[in-house]
Design an enzyme around this catalytic site. Structure first.
Site, PDB file in Angstrom:
ATOM      1  N   GLY A 162      29.478  44.290  81.871  1.00 17.17           N
ATOM      2  CA  GLY A 162      29.703  43.989  83.320  1.00 17.17           C
ATOM      3  C   GLY A 162      30.245  42.505  83.545  1.00 17.17           C
ATOM      4  N   ASP A 163      29.334  41.543  82.875  1.00 18.90           N
ATOM      5  CA  ASP A 163      29.370  40.247  82.977  1.00 18.90           C
ATOM      6  C   ASP A 163      30.540  39.821  82.377  1.00 18.90           C
ATOM      7  OD1 ASP A 163      27.594  39.172  85.178  1.00 18.90           O
ATOM      8  OD2 ASP A 163      25.940  39.296  83.634  1.00 18.90           O
ATOM      9  N   MET A 196      16.805  43.548  81.298  1.00 26.48           N
ATOM     10  CA  MET A 196      17.942  42.644  80.346  1.00 26.48           C
ATOM     11  C   MET A 196      18.792  43.462  79.256  1.00 26.48           C
ATOM     12  SD  MET A 196      15.335  40.792  77.891  1.00 26.48           S
ATOM     13  CE  MET A 196      15.060  41.495  76.576  1.00 26.48           C
ATOM     14  N   ALA A 217      24.320  51.818  85.906  1.00 20.81           N
ATOM     15  CA  ALA A 217      23.853  51.029  86.747  1.00 20.81           C
ATOM     16  C   ALA A 217      22.753  49.967  86.366  1.00 20.81           C
ATOM     17  CB  ALA A 217      23.061  51.663  87.939  1.00 20.81           C
ATOM     18  N   ALA A 218      22.234  49.074  87.104  1.00 23.91           N
ATOM     19  CA  ALA A 218      21.279  48.325  86.673  1.00 23.91           C
ATOM     20  C   ALA A 218      19.828  49.254  86.656  1.00 23.91           C
ATOM     21  CB  ALA A 218      20.743  47.339  87.926  1.00 23.91           C
ATOM     22  N   PRO A 229      10.915  36.191  86.148  1.00 26.65           N
ATOM     23  CA  PRO A 229      11.953  37.176  85.960  1.00 26.65           C
ATOM     24  C   PRO A 229      11.874  38.055  87.247  1.00 26.65           C
ATOM     25  CG  PRO A 229      10.417  37.436  83.959  1.00 26.65           C
ATOM     26  CD  PRO A 229      10.229  36.302  84.750  1.00 26.65           C
ATOM     27  N   SER A 237      26.771  42.342  88.392  1.00 24.93           N
ATOM     28  CA  SER A 237      27.413  43.018  87.471  1.00 24.93           C
ATOM     29  C   SER A 237      27.307  44.691  87.838  1.00 24.93           C
ATOM     30  CB  SER A 237      26.897  42.830  86.057  1.00 24.93           C
ATOM     31  OG  SER A 237      25.468  42.861  86.046  1.00 24.93           O
ATOM     32  N   HIS A 238      26.308  45.027  88.482  1.00 27.86           N
ATOM     33  CA  HIS A 238      26.158  46.302  88.736  1.00 27.86           C
ATOM     34  C   HIS A 238      26.047  46.698  90.408  1.00 27.86           C
ATOM     35  CE1 HIS A 238      25.418  46.102  84.555  1.00 27.86           C
ATOM     36  NE2 HIS A 238      25.620  47.143  84.542  1.00 27.86           N
TER      37      HIS A 238
HETATM   38  N1  NDP Z   1      23.318  50.913  82.440  1.00 32.80           N
HETATM   39  C1  NDP Z   1      23.561  50.438  81.446  1.00 32.80           C
HETATM   40  O1  NDP Z   1      24.183  50.995  80.448  1.00 32.80           O
HETATM   41  C2  NDP Z   1      23.380  48.980  81.411  1.00 32.80           C
HETATM   42  C3  NDP Z   1      22.971  48.175  82.659  1.00 32.80           C
HETATM   43  N2  NDP Z   1      22.981  46.875  82.362  1.00 32.80           N
HETATM   44  C4  NDP Z   1      22.357  46.035  83.440  1.00 32.80           C
HETATM   45  O2  NDP Z   1      22.908  44.826  83.693  1.00 32.80           O
HETATM   46  C5  NDP Z   1      22.140  44.107  84.253  1.00 32.80           C
HETATM   47  C6  NDP Z   1      22.273  42.585  83.631  1.00 32.80           C
HETATM   48  O3  NDP Z   1      21.764  42.407  82.454  1.00 32.80           O
HETATM   49  P1  NDP Z   1      21.595  40.977  81.816  1.00 32.80           P
HETATM   50  O4  NDP Z   1      22.822  40.391  82.350  1.00 32.80           O
HETATM   51  O5  NDP Z   1      20.965  41.210  80.579  1.00 32.80           O
HETATM   52  O6  NDP Z   1      20.217  40.306  82.922  1.00 32.80           O
HETATM   53  P2  NDP Z   1      20.140  38.748  82.991  1.00 32.80           P
HETATM   54  O7  NDP Z   1      20.342  37.994  81.730  1.00 32.80           O
HETATM   55  O8  NDP Z   1      20.940  37.993  84.180  1.00 32.80           O
HETATM   56  O9  NDP Z   1      18.495  38.637  83.506  1.00 32.80           O
HETATM   57  C7  NDP Z   1      17.691  39.459  82.620  1.00 32.80           C
HETATM   58  C8  NDP Z   1      16.264  39.253  83.288  1.00 32.80           C
HETATM   59  O10 NDP Z   1      15.853  37.816  82.892  1.00 32.80           O
HETATM   60  C9  NDP Z   1      15.717  37.002  84.268  1.00 32.80           C
HETATM   61  N3  NDP Z   1      15.991  35.743  84.147  1.00 32.80           N
HETATM   62  C10 NDP Z   1      17.201  35.299  84.099  1.00 32.80           C
HETATM   63  N4  NDP Z   1      17.288  33.945  84.195  1.00 32.80           N
HETATM   64  C11 NDP Z   1      15.983  33.646  84.209  1.00 32.80           C
HETATM   65  C12 NDP Z   1      15.604  32.309  84.022  1.00 32.80           C
HETATM   66  N5  NDP Z   1      16.305  31.273  84.134  1.00 32.80           N
HETATM   67  N6  NDP Z   1      14.142  32.351  84.237  1.00 32.80           N
HETATM   68  C13 NDP Z   1      13.194  33.432  84.202  1.00 32.80           C
HETATM   69  N7  NDP Z   1      14.019  34.590  84.220  1.00 32.80           N
HETATM   70  C14 NDP Z   1      15.112  34.887  84.199  1.00 32.80           C
HETATM   71  C15 NDP Z   1      16.439  38.221  85.324  1.00 32.80           C
HETATM   72  O11 NDP Z   1      15.663  37.947  86.578  1.00 32.80           O
HETATM   73  P3  NDP Z   1      16.571  37.995  87.807  1.00 32.80           P
HETATM   74  O12 NDP Z   1      16.874  39.558  88.040  1.00 32.80           O
HETATM   75  O13 NDP Z   1      15.505  37.718  89.106  1.00 32.80           O
HETATM   76  O14 NDP Z   1      17.564  37.069  87.771  1.00 32.80           O
HETATM   77  C16 NDP Z   1      16.281  39.615  84.690  1.00 32.80           C
HETATM   78  O15 NDP Z   1      14.833  39.894  84.758  1.00 32.80           O
HETATM   79  C17 NDP Z   1      20.684  44.648  84.403  1.00 32.80           C
HETATM   80  O16 NDP Z   1      20.173  45.180  85.475  1.00 32.80           O
HETATM   81  C18 NDP Z   1      20.788  45.817  83.292  1.00 32.80           C
HETATM   82  O17 NDP Z   1      20.019  46.795  83.549  1.00 32.80           O
HETATM   83  C19 NDP Z   1      23.154  46.153  81.221  1.00 32.80           C
HETATM   84  C20 NDP Z   1      23.470  46.885  80.041  1.00 32.80           C
HETATM   85  C21 NDP Z   1      23.982  48.253  80.186  1.00 32.80           C
HETATM   86  O1  LIG Z   2      27.112  45.935  81.836  1.00 34.82           O
HETATM   87  C1  LIG Z   2      27.125  46.668  80.874  1.00 34.82           C
HETATM   88  O2  LIG Z   2      26.662  46.320  79.822  1.00 34.82           O
HETATM   89  C2  LIG Z   2      27.182  48.075  81.150  1.00 34.82           C
HETATM   90  N1  LIG Z   2      26.970  48.885  82.428  1.00 34.82           N
HETATM   91  C3  LIG Z   2      26.867  50.018  83.027  1.00 34.82           C
HETATM   92  C4  LIG Z   2      27.109  51.017  81.699  1.00 34.82           C
HETATM   93  C5  LIG Z   2      27.881  50.368  80.757  1.00 34.82           C
HETATM   94  C6  LIG Z   2      27.438  49.176  80.118  1.00 34.82           C
END
Ligand code: NDP
Ligand SMILES: O=C(O)C1=NCCCC1
Length: 339
Positions: free
Chosen positions: A192-193, A184, A127-128, A310, A52-53
């Site tokens: 993004g997802d 997370m 970004a992530a 994680p 997603s990033h």
């Molecule tokens: N810049 C911004 O404004 C934003 C950025 N983001 C980014 O989006 C990205 C994705 O977020 P999100 O979808 O919530 O992440 P996920 O739900 O995919 O994962 C969240 C965390 O849980 C871990 N994880 C996932 N599944 C398991 C499992 N079954 N057992 C144990 N651990 C698990 C992941 O580890 P692993 O990575 O190893 O899978 C990760 O550390 C993040 O990097 C976040 O920073 C999100 C929102 C806004």
């Molecule tokens: O995936 C998200 O949520 C976001 N990622 C980058 C910045 C905007 C929100």
């Protein structure tokens, strides 16, 4: 990635991907310094399978730069406001170069005082978050970061969107192993997802979002077109999202998720908000040593039956990419070359 995507996977050395991304950022108005930081960040996400990033975000970066919404040449201004507190004005540029400008001083302060805070405002984060904290844990420190994004999440118990997807990332050293890292969104799904699900024609799990009328929906298009996401875990995720707004925006002086208006910048995608990092030096604590205690915790988690920590999936994907190259679909590669 859908199964048709995985059928068309190609692999590229990390350095080549980083160079390609750097060229794209520079071509679309970033200074070489900013382009280098963003290219490393985005290539790292792609390498680790953080889809997603990774390169998925490149068209958004490019359209945002073209819209004039973000300054790709901004030079962050770093101020040491107190013994353990650094403030950075990103001057309308990206958050990662602002962090890069203060990283060394933040680490020095954390080692001197045991704890230090970095408050970034006037910044865009697209970004992530784990790339911002993981290097501290690799250097033996504990790091926590939060960043707020754009209004697209309905607080628990409310009826209209207010919060961003507001991620929290944490990294800590672990003796004899990779750092313990989680990262997370505080929404049920990252924005993004939802976009990736919409593109793939997939449904969302129940409880992810609502449509424009506020009714629960599993249709990603309905969430994106006038609907909204929900926090994960009801009132608990909602409270964490509120905390992110308070720390990343309230404390830093950055915009809250609802406070910026990008409507006059068609193509703008990057939230103009703030970011907070807290770095702790665990060597200042008493006892046998934090990294050893982390190791003991992990051992107990495995003994309890846990098979995936994680961060573990990312580290595994990274190890494969280091041997075989970073995975890209043919469509992604074609798009990058066009950019
Ligand atoms: N810049 C911004 O404004 C934003 C950025 N983001 C980014 O989006 C990205 C994705 O977020 P999100 O979808 O919530 O992440 P996920 O739900 O995919 O994962 C969240 C965390 O849980 C871990 N994880 C996932 N599944 C398991 C499992 N079954 N057992 C144990 N651990 C698990 C992941 O580890 P692993 O990575 O190893 O899978 C990760 O550390 C993040 O990097 C976040 O920073 C999100 C929102 C806004
Ligand atoms: O995936 C998200 O949520 C976001 N990622 C980058 C910045 C905007 C929100």
């Amino acid at each position: 990635m859908s199964s048709s995507d995985t059928a068309s996977i190609t692999r590229m050395p990390f350095d080549d991907l980083q160079r390609l991304l750097q060229a794209i950022f520079q071509r679309h108005g970033c200074s070489p310094e900013v382009a280098s930081v963003l290219a490393h960040n985005c290539a790292s996400a792609q390498r680790d399978g953080a889809h997603s990033h990774g390169v998925f975000r490149m068209p958004g970066y490019v359209s945002t730069l073209a819209s004039g919404w973000v300054d790709g040449q901004a030079q962050p201004q770093v101020s040491e406001v107190a013994a353990g507190f650094i403030s950075v004005d990103a001057r309308g540029g990206f958050a990662q170069p602002a962090l890069a400008a203060a990283r060394e001083r933040l680490e020095d302060k954390a080692r001197a005082a045991g704890i230090a805070v970095l408050a970034i405002h006037n910044s865009h984060h697209f970004a992530a978050l784990w790339p911002d904290v993981e290097p501290f844990a690799e250097a033996g420190l504990i790091a926590l970061s939060v960043v707020n994004s754009m209004t697209c999440v309905v607080p628990h118990g409310a009826h209209k969107p207010l919060f961003g997807t507001n991620p929290i990332a944490f990294a800590a050293p672990c003796h004899g192993a990779a750092p313990i890292v989680f990262d997370m969104a505080t929404s049920a799904m990252a924005h993004g997802d939802v976009q990736i699900a919409a593109r793939a024609g997939e449904q969302l799990p129940p409880g992810t979002g609502v449509d424009a009328a506020g009714q629960p929906t599993c249709d990603p298009r309905a969430v994106l077109d006038g609907g909204a996401l929900l926090p994960f875990g009801g009132h608990k995720g909602s409270a964490l999202s509120m905390m992110v707004e308070l720390l990343a925006a309230g404390l830093t002086g950055g915009h809250f998720s609802w406070e910026f208006d990008w409507s006059r910048h068609p193509g703008a995608k990057t939230p103009w908000t703030g970011q907070l990092l807290i770095v702790i030096d665990p060597s200042k604590a008493s006892g046998e040593g934090f990294a050893l205690r982390s190791q003991r915790l992990v051992e107990q988690m495995h003994a309890a039956g846990l098979t995936r920590l994680p961060g573990q999936r990312r580290f595994q994907e990274r190890a494969i990419a280091q041997r075989q190259g970073v995975a890209l679909t043919q469509a992604e590669l074609t798009q990058l070359r066009a950019l």
